[in-house]
Each structure stands twice: as structure tokens, then as C-alpha cells.
Design a protein around this motif. Sequence first.
Motif, PDB file in Angstrom:
ATOM      1  N   TYR A 657       7.497   8.973  -3.005  1.00 44.06           N
ATOM      2  CA  TYR A 657       8.723   8.211  -3.256  1.00 44.06           C
ATOM      3  C   TYR A 657       9.724   8.398  -2.114  1.00 44.06           C
ATOM      4  N   CYS A 658       9.992   9.644  -1.762  1.00 43.65           N
ATOM      5  CA  CYS A 658      10.959   9.906  -0.685  1.00 43.65           C
ATOM      6  C   CYS A 658      10.433   9.407   0.663  1.00 43.65           C
ATOM      7  N   GLY A 659       9.148   9.636   0.924  1.00 41.76           N
ATOM      8  CA  GLY A 659       8.583   9.251   2.205  1.00 41.76           C
ATOM      9  C   GLY A 659       8.625   7.761   2.451  1.00 41.76           C
ATOM     10  N   HIS A 660       8.302   6.963   1.435  1.00 40.87           N
ATOM     11  CA  HIS A 660       8.238   5.517   1.675  1.00 40.87           C
ATOM     12  C   HIS A 660       9.632   4.921   1.857  1.00 40.87           C
ATOM     13  N   ILE A 661      10.660   5.565   1.292  1.00 42.13           N
ATOM     14  CA  ILE A 661      12.025   5.081   1.505  1.00 42.13           C
ATOM     15  C   ILE A 661      12.511   5.460   2.906  1.00 42.13           C
ATOM     16  N   ILE A 662      12.231   6.686   3.319  1.00 44.61           N
ATOM     17  CA  ILE A 662      12.696   7.148   4.627  1.00 44.61           C
ATOM     18  C   ILE A 662      12.005   6.402   5.761  1.00 44.61           C
ATOM     19  N   LEU A 663      10.690   6.154   5.628  1.00 43.28           N
ATOM     20  CA  LEU A 663       9.917   5.559   6.718  1.00 43.28           C
ATOM     21  C   LEU A 663       9.801   4.041   6.622  1.00 43.28           C
ATOM     22  N   HIS A 664      10.413   3.446   5.602  1.00 47.25           N
ATOM     23  CA  HIS A 664      10.406   1.986   5.540  1.00 47.25           C
ATOM     24  C   HIS A 664      11.196   1.430   6.728  1.00 47.25           C
ATOM     25  N   GLY A 665      10.596   0.493   7.416  1.00 44.43           N
ATOM     26  CA  GLY A 665      11.203  -0.045   8.632  1.00 44.43           C
ATOM     27  C   GLY A 665      10.573   0.494   9.890  1.00 44.43           C
ATOM     28  N   TYR A 666       9.609   1.424   9.732  1.00 45.42           N
ATOM     29  CA  TYR A 666       8.906   1.993  10.876  1.00 45.42           C
ATOM     30  C   TYR A 666       7.414   1.640  10.795  1.00 45.42           C
ATOM     31  N   PHE A 667       6.867   1.283  11.928  1.00 46.40           N
ATOM     32  CA  PHE A 667       5.435   1.009  12.006  1.00 46.40           C
ATOM     33  C   PHE A 667       4.666   2.318  11.798  1.00 46.40           C
ATOM     34  N   PRO A 668       3.543   2.336  11.064  1.00 47.22           N
ATOM     35  CA  PRO A 668       2.761   1.196  10.555  1.00 47.22           C
ATOM     36  C   PRO A 668       3.091   0.798   9.124  1.00 47.22           C
ATOM     37  N   PHE A 669       4.219   1.305   8.585  1.00 49.81           N
ATOM     38  CA  PHE A 669       4.572   0.967   7.211  1.00 49.81           C
ATOM     39  C   PHE A 669       5.345  -0.348   7.124  1.00 49.81           C
ATOM     40  N   TYR A 670       5.788  -0.841   8.274  1.00 48.69           N
ATOM     41  CA  TYR A 670       6.558  -2.084   8.273  1.00 48.69           C
ATOM     42  C   TYR A 670       6.514  -2.698   9.659  1.00 48.69           C
ATOM     43  N   TRP A 671       6.455  -4.012   9.699  1.00 50.39           N
ATOM     44  CA  TRP A 671       6.630  -4.758  10.947  1.00 50.39           C
ATOM     45  C   TRP A 671       7.098  -6.161  10.592  1.00 50.39           C
ATOM     46  N   ILE A 672       7.698  -6.821  11.568  1.00 50.26           N
ATOM     47  CA  ILE A 672       8.258  -8.152  11.336  1.00 50.26           C
ATOM     48  C   ILE A 672       7.131  -9.167  11.250  1.00 50.26           C
ATOM     49  N   THR A 673       7.188 -10.018  10.256  1.00 50.90           N
ATOM     50  CA  THR A 673       6.179 -11.056  10.045  1.00 50.90           C
ATOM     51  C   THR A 673       6.837 -12.425  10.047  1.00 50.90           C
ATOM     52  N   ASN A 674       5.996 -13.456  10.149  1.00 49.16           N
ATOM     53  CA  ASN A 674       6.481 -14.812   9.948  1.00 49.16           C
ATOM     54  C   ASN A 674       6.727 -15.036   8.467  1.00 49.16           C
ATOM     55  N   ASN A 675       7.331 -16.160   8.150  1.00 47.89           N
ATOM     56  CA  ASN A 675       7.669 -16.452   6.761  1.00 47.89           C
ATOM     57  C   ASN A 675       6.440 -16.961   6.017  1.00 47.89           C
ATOM     58  N   SER A 676       5.479 -16.060   5.878  1.00 52.89           N
ATOM     59  CA  SER A 676       4.208 -16.396   5.243  1.00 52.89           C
ATOM     60  C   SER A 676       3.871 -15.323   4.218  1.00 52.89           C
ATOM     61  N   HIS A 677       3.461 -15.757   3.024  1.00 51.14           N
ATOM     62  CA  HIS A 677       3.060 -14.799   2.000  1.00 51.14           C
ATOM     63  C   HIS A 677       1.820 -14.025   2.436  1.00 51.14           C
ATOM     64  N   VAL A 678       0.936 -14.665   3.160  1.00 49.08           N
ATOM     65  CA  VAL A 678      -0.283 -13.984   3.601  1.00 49.08           C
ATOM     66  C   VAL A 678       0.063 -12.799   4.494  1.00 49.08           C
ATOM     67  N   GLU A 679       0.920 -13.029   5.476  1.00 47.49           N
ATOM     68  CA  GLU A 679       1.270 -11.962   6.410  1.00 47.49           C
ATOM     69  C   GLU A 679       2.066 -10.857   5.728  1.00 47.49           C
ATOM     70  N   GLN A 680       3.020 -11.239   4.888  1.00 52.40           N
ATOM     71  CA  GLN A 680       3.817 -10.221   4.218  1.00 52.40           C
ATOM     72  C   GLN A 680       2.989  -9.436   3.213  1.00 52.40           C
ATOM     73  N   LEU A 681       2.095 -10.124   2.503  1.00 48.59           N
ATOM     74  CA  LEU A 681       1.240  -9.432   1.545  1.00 48.59           C
ATOM     75  C   LEU A 681       0.339  -8.435   2.259  1.00 48.59           C
ATOM     76  N   PHE A 682      -0.219  -8.839   3.389  1.00 49.92           N
ATOM     77  CA  PHE A 682      -1.072  -7.929   4.155  1.00 49.92           C
ATOM     78  C   PHE A 682      -0.275  -6.702   4.604  1.00 49.92           C
ATOM     79  N   ARG A 683       0.928  -6.921   5.123  1.00 48.85           N
ATOM     80  CA  ARG A 683       1.760  -5.803   5.581  1.00 48.85           C
ATOM     81  C   ARG A 683       2.083  -4.842   4.440  1.00 48.85           C
TER      82      ARG A 683
END
Length: 707
Positions: A657-683
Motif C-alpha cells: 500500500y505505501c510503496g505503490h503510493i510513493i512510487l506512483h509516477g515513476y517508471f516502471p510503475f507509471y508512464w505517460i500513455t496516449n488517450n487509449s484504454h488499451v495503453e492505460q490498461l496495459f500500464r
Amino acid sequence: MLKTGVLLCIFYCIISCSCQQLLPQDNAVDSPKCPTPNTQLEIGNYLYPQMAFEAVLQSDDCIKTDHVKPRTVLNEWITGGEMIWNITITLENGVTTRMMGISFRTKSLILIYGETDNPQATIFTTDMWSMMDSFPFESRFGMSYNDSIDFAHVSLRSALPSKVALYGKSAECYNCKSEMIANLQYQHNATIYIDTNFPYLITARNTSDDSVICSKEAHFVKNGIYIMMIYYNGSTGNNTCDIFTVHDDSYNPHLPIIIGAVILIVILLFWQLIYYLYRNHHCPLYRTTESLINEDLGNINDIDRRLARVSEESIHPLAQRIYAVDAFRGLCVTVMIFVNSGGGGYWYFRYSPWNGLTIADLIFPWFIFIVGICIALSFYNHRYITTSRLPSSEAIYKVLSRSVILFLLGLFLNNGVNLSTWRIPGNLQKVAISYLFVSASVLYLASPSDNVMRLRSIREVVCIWKIWICMIGILSVYLSLIFALPVPGCPTGYFGPGGLSDNANFYNCTGGATGYIDRFIFGNHLDINPSCKILYRTRTLFDPEGCLSTLTSILTCFLGLQAGIIITTYNKGHAERFKRWSFWGILWVSVGIALCEGKKNLGFIPLNRNLWSLSYVTLLSGLAYFILMILYLLIDVMSWWHGNPIIYGGFNAIVLYCGHIILHGYFPFYWITNNSHVEQLFRDVVATTLWLLIAFYMYYKRIFVTV
């Protein structure tokens, strides 16, 4: 004469051929010099009154001619890339409009609309949707979330001589006042972007007398292109409006989540096979790990040596560790990580703007319910519940230290950098207070169930009857404040979100008494972005984890305690546990449905996560009983499933719980995607999977972090 006749015949043939080429054709006529086409082009005819036109597409190498009928979209294939095209649109009435020097690099749409004496032409390309973030925020309407990616492009055009004002509201915005979305002058148009998750109502009004011209409700499709025309209908003699579909993407936006669910099931089956092989070939390591994770909740096969001095009458050992509890906690943590990562951009993996339930709304009450179960299991197995009037200093220290650490962790995760607005309430703060209150009540007011001599058929209730009295008292205080506390400028007993709701009559009344008490106690130290802010256009601070909502979270934790006491009390078979869990589950689900009257908005006490309303916590607690039963049957009774892989998240829930909040916004837990459900779902699936792999690695290395 012969020569003259021959010349006249040749001249006649030339003229005939030339005229034949100029005559309108139903199908496209291509020049033989045209290169191989590789780009799709659509030409739409939405003129008023309806009229066909000729579209001539000309480049240096070829000419294409198309005859486009009214209210149709013609498909054409052209050569894209660097080739430059000039387009001429000639209506049947002789009016012409041109677009010069255009190149097509992706699938495009040429839209011809407006009045036949002054046609308008617009070009849309499919890559415009990859630039959704560039659309002005002020032009987006009907959104429930500020990062929504589900939009349709709607062009508004008026053919009326008077000024027209357009208002709109989403069907999700309950009892809302319509907000202005555009002002249209004669023969002018405006472009807006409407959220496609829910139907949207557009109302056109004449600004001179505020009379309603027309109203149209439509459920637009993601990436669709639409035109709303406001005009005088000669056949009826009235002003009216119509919504025309120019481009309707047939792609199902929910298909990625369906495919993802199928893949997930396959992965679970594969993981179960790996787990089976691992358990059978690494028994020594497995058993060592089991002994470590059993330390907190206990196991009859490995009773702590500390219990040797305790009399047999005071021992309430479990027949075995209840892995359904770990799997249930792991399920909550896993879904929580997926939701907080973005949930693939789907609205049902986001928190409800106000009333109602989504998948995201289920998780936190269930997590607190599990906290109550663990209080029962841990306290009974560590002999903290005795006939003595005062609890041991060890038990008091454990409860206080855990509560303080959880509260401080919650403050840290709120990421306050401005002390004047640092949010004080939060998820872990609510867990800490619920745990502290229920644990203290168990230490001081509960008695061992084996000591119950009367009413033994319901001894799981009798042994905590004093706590029941406390819960009734807390509930009485809660209901009194909700329904009787006067709130300045707001009706007593108000449950609404304020803002545009209730026709904007109670704009600053967000949350009623719940919000009023929090603002009085915490001031500016509240959530600045509540889930109701975008849809209802609220401006008042409101926090779903505030004071009154913590009272009902304590009730949720207590109902989980009741489920845990059933485990510790009836340890000689599974039938009694199922019977009593079923009773409590049916009871609390029925209470929740009765309080909200089975409705989303119109019940006596609405189903509301933001308020943690009584209907919300009772319904979710009742459902938690059934989830616990299902997992208990699959894992602990039938051994059909061992909870993999989500159970590993349950063993180190606080780390994930703590780890995913602190590291949200950092790769590989997050990266910028296009406005596509496929890309966001994969991420978001990748982020959730990585955290489960971390949990499995910690389990494999016998690392277990608790507070």
C-alpha cells in the motif's frame, strides 16, 4: 462539304466526351495517373436543406470525383503522405467551396455542413484523439474525472437569426442545474467535447425570451464526431434541432478489459500450477515460511510456548490458519493498487462522484472489515481476551503503537508540503482510529466465548454484548448529528454534494453535516480534490475520510470483528461458520438495501462512499461476509485454490500500500500513455503485476513487514 462534315463529326465527338466527363457520377472517377491509394478518406454530407454535391479531389498526378448524397458518408481511398490535394465541393445549386493545399497522413474525414447557400467544410484526422490533452479543459463537459479519456467531438451550429444559448448536463449528475456550454450567433458554430460514459442532455434556449427551442439527450460514443444543428423546420413551422452522427467508432472500449480478464484467468491457472510444483518440491522452505506468517494469528499445530502458563479454559486456538483472510486482504490490496494506478481509464474503476457504487468503492470498507477480523484472530490467539478486568500492558502497548504508526504513515502519504493546507484525514488515519477503538473495546469489554454459560447458541454475540451497546451508542450519536445538526444555509439532514445538484440551490452545502463538522474541525486541512468536484462543479472543501465517516468505519471494523469471533468460537467444523456468516451477511445486506430503498439516489439514506453513509457500510459489510465465505470454501475447505497470486499481497499489505503510493509516477510503475484504454490498461496491469511479484519475492525470502 465532305471535309466540313468530317470536321463537324470530330468536333461533336470531342464535345460529347468532354460533357460526359463533367456529368455527375454515382461512383468515383479516377485519373489513370493516380498512384496506389494508401489512406482512407471519408466525405460526409450534412447540409441543410438536404442537397447532394460533387467532390473533386485533384493533385498533380490525378483527379478523383465523388458524388455524395445527403446524410451519407462516402468512403474513398487516396494517396497520402507528401502528396498535395486541392478539394472542390460543388453543390447542386451551384454554390462552391474549396480547400487548397492539403496532405493526408492518417485516416481523415471531410465534413460538409451548414446551410446550402453558405456551406462549411471541416477536416478531422484520427490522430487528433491522441492530442486529447491539448483540448481546452473549459470545452470538456459531462466529466466525472479531470483525467477522463472518453470524449466525443460535438460541433454545434445554429441557422436561426436570433442568438441561441446551449445548456447541458450529464445523466450522472443527479438533479443538477444545467450549465452553459455555448452561445451561438447566426451561422456560427462552436465545438465542445462531451464525456461518453453517461448520456448527456443538451438544451437550446432563445436568449431573447429564455424559451426552450429544443432538448436532445444522446449517449455519445468515444472518439465519435457529431453535429447538432438548430434550425427552422419548414414542415412543422417550429424551430427544432437534430444530432447527426458523422463518425461513430464501432470499436468497443470495454473490449480490452474483457480480454484482460480472460488473460488474467489463464495467468491465475498457470500460477496455481507453479505454486503446486513449488509447494511439493520445496516443502522445507514452505514450512519455514508458514511458521513465520502464522506467528501473528496463531496455529494450533505450533502453539506459542508462552501459552504453557495459560490454563486450558482460556485457550481458544484455531484449528488452522484461515488463509481466506489473507486472500481477502490481498484481493483488496491488489484491486486498490490497480484502481490507484488508473484502472485502465474506466469509470467503474474510479470512485463514484457522489451516490452509487463502483468497483473502486467496494475496496476500502472491505479492508477495514478485514482489520476487524484480524483483531479477533490475533487477540484470541495471543490470549489478550481474558476474564481479568484490565488488559495486559503488552496488549495496550501493541494497540497504541500500531495506531500511532498507522496514523503517522497516513500523514506522510498525504504528501503535505504546505503546512497551512496539509490534509489531516486519510485512509490509514481512518484505519488507525477504527483499529484503536475496536481493539480497545475488545480489551476492556469482551470476554472469552467459552465463559458464556447462557444463550450459548449465540455466544459469539453474548461475549461482546458490551461492545454492541457501545456501537449502538456511536450509531445514535452519528444519526443525531446527521439528521438534527443545523448547518448554516443548508437544509437539515442534507445528503447532497452541493454545487450544481438540487438546481444549485445549496451550492456550498457539500456533504451536509458531515462536511460542515470536518470544515469546522480541520479548516483547510482537507482533501482539495473530492470526487464530486468535477461533475458537480463544487468549490467547498470536503473529505470522505472525515470525522463522521470515521464513526461508520468503526462500525464496519466491528462487524468484521463479529465475523472473526465466529471463526474463533466455532472451531470444530465448517458448517457452523457458514451458517452464521450467512445469517449476518443476509441481515446486513438487507439493512443496507432497506436504508437506500434499493435506489441510487432517492432512498432514505443514499448509498454513498463519500459520506460513508449507514446504507453504504451495512451493505458492503454484508457483502464482505459472502466474499469471506466464498474464499473460505475455495481455499480452506475444498483446497481448490490457494489464493495465488493475490494472497502474497495479503502477507505484506502495508508494504504494497505505501510503496505503490510513493512510487506512483515513476517508471516502471507509471508512464505517460496516449488517450487509449488499451495503453492505460496495459500500464496499470503491469504496475499491479510488479507489486504482486514484489510481494511474492518477499514471501519467498521470508520477509514479512507488519505494523
